[in-house]
Design an enzyme around this catalytic site. Structure first.
Site, PDB file in Angstrom:
ATOM      1  N   CYS A   1     -16.885  96.423 -17.599  1.00 20.69           N
ATOM      2  CA  CYS A   1     -16.453  96.658 -16.222  1.00 20.69           C
ATOM      3  C   CYS A   1     -17.098  97.909 -15.651  1.00 20.69           C
ATOM      4  CB  CYS A   1     -14.933  96.778 -16.162  1.00 20.69           C
ATOM      5  SG  CYS A   1     -14.066  95.247 -16.574  1.00 20.69           S
TER       6      CYS A   1
ATOM      7  N   ARG B   1     -19.608 100.769  -8.978  1.00 29.27           N
ATOM      8  CA  ARG B   1     -19.096  99.453  -9.378  1.00 29.27           C
ATOM      9  C   ARG B   1     -17.598  99.506  -9.619  1.00 29.27           C
ATOM     10  NH1 ARG B   1     -20.716  95.739 -14.682  1.00 29.27           N
ATOM     11  NH2 ARG B   1     -19.609  93.876 -13.980  1.00 29.27           N
TER      12      ARG B   1
END
Length: 327
Positions: A223, A269
């Protein structure tokens, strides 16, 4: 006497003419193969016929290991860059093949055996215990030892970057990856929490866990985009070597810039995923948007390296001038 003067004038060559002709001769010579340097195909065929037991042994070591690496590493996000690194690394070696053949001399057999035996023992241990990460590096070390005994240290110094670059073909040990990525995950999580809290979002967290509204997120290595840190490092090193090989000071500076650029892209992100989860729900963040955020992060990383290179061009010119003055 006019004829004598004319002959003297025609025969005169200024220092600039000598320099231009010298550069022309060098350029013309570089287009021609080095005398006595065979093509790669001819060299390979001759050496396989001459030392076929050695080549058979190298194939017996390399082929099973590369099959294991391709099966266990190249099919994952963390190791997807492996085939690209292998192809580009071999291309870099072939670019300097004729120059390497011209300076090839056998290395010290005692030093070569001293390097070969430990790597073979480590290879056997890793092969028996099925530790692919150690097996790949041990196999590569054994091949480098054989290269030293066959071609010598001068060739290895000439090919230092391709040989170092091809280490990215093999996956690093998971324990090393965890040791490196865990502090980075915590830092990225804390930075995202502090920024969003400053902007007024109901967010808190501990370690790699983020709580925003009614949602709880775990910032894993994937992630956070840290699995692609190795891929970006390989791409960045290849770009730096191809573009700035002659200026090693500037190349070293760009290498140091890879990590902060990557961390910034990972930070972006995580912010995107946290905000999408809060505003649109967890299902939206885990679907296509999750993968799209990963592609966006990687694009930001690559463009960031290009941007740093463009912004630092004045420094590159000054370093080039300083290097020419030292010579």
């Amino acid at each position: 006497m006019p004829s004598g003067r004319t002959a003297a004038f025609v025969g005169y060559r200024s220092p600039e003419d000598f320099r231009l002709n010298a550069h022309a001769d060098i350029a013309e010579t570089s287009k021609k193969p080095a005398p006595g340097a065979p093509s790669f195909g001819a060299w390979l065929a001759a050496h396989v016929r001459k030392d076929w037991p050695l080549w058979l042994g190298m194939a017996a070591i390399a082929l099973p290991t590369m099959a294991s690496v391709a099966r266990d590493s190249w099919s994952t996000e963390q190791g997807a860059h492996g085939p690209i690194v292998l192809a580009t690394g071999l291309w870099l070696i072939l670019r300097q093949w004729r120059a390497a053949c011209a300076i090839a001399r056998p290395g010290s057999p005692w030093l070569g055996v001293a390097m070969l035996l430990p790597t073979l023992l480590l290879y056997i241990f890793a092969r028996i215990t099925n530790i692919v990460e150690i097996e790949g590096f041990a196999m590569y070390g054994a091949l480098l030892s054989i290269l030293y005994m066959s071609a010598g240290g001068a060739v290895m110094r000439l090919l230092w970057f391709p040989l170092l670059y091809m280490l990215f073909v093999f996956p690093p040990p998971d324990t090393v990856v965890a040791m490196v990525t865990q502090p980075l995950k915590i830092w990225i999580s804390r930075a995202a929490i502090e920024l969003l809290y400053f902007l007024g979002y109901p967010i808190a967290g501990s370690g790699v866990t983020i709580q925003i509204g009614q949602y709880q997120l775990l910032v894993a290595a994937a992630c956070a985009g840290l699995n692609s840190l190795i891929s970006l490092s390989a791409i960045g090193l290849f770009y730096i070597y191809i573009r700035h090989n002659a200026n090693w000071r500037y190349a070293a500076l760009l290498m140091l810039a890879i990590v902060p650029v990557k961390l910034f892209a990972n930070f972006v992100r995580v912010l995107i995923l946290v905000l999408i989860t809060y505003h649109f729900g967890e299902a939206m963040a885990q679907g296509f948007v999750h993968n799209f955020a990963g592609v966006t992060m990687f694009a930001i990383s690559v463009l960031g390296i290009f941007a740093v290179d463009a912004l630092a061009s004045p420094l590159r010119r000054r370093l080039a001038i300083a290097g020419s003055n030292e010579q």
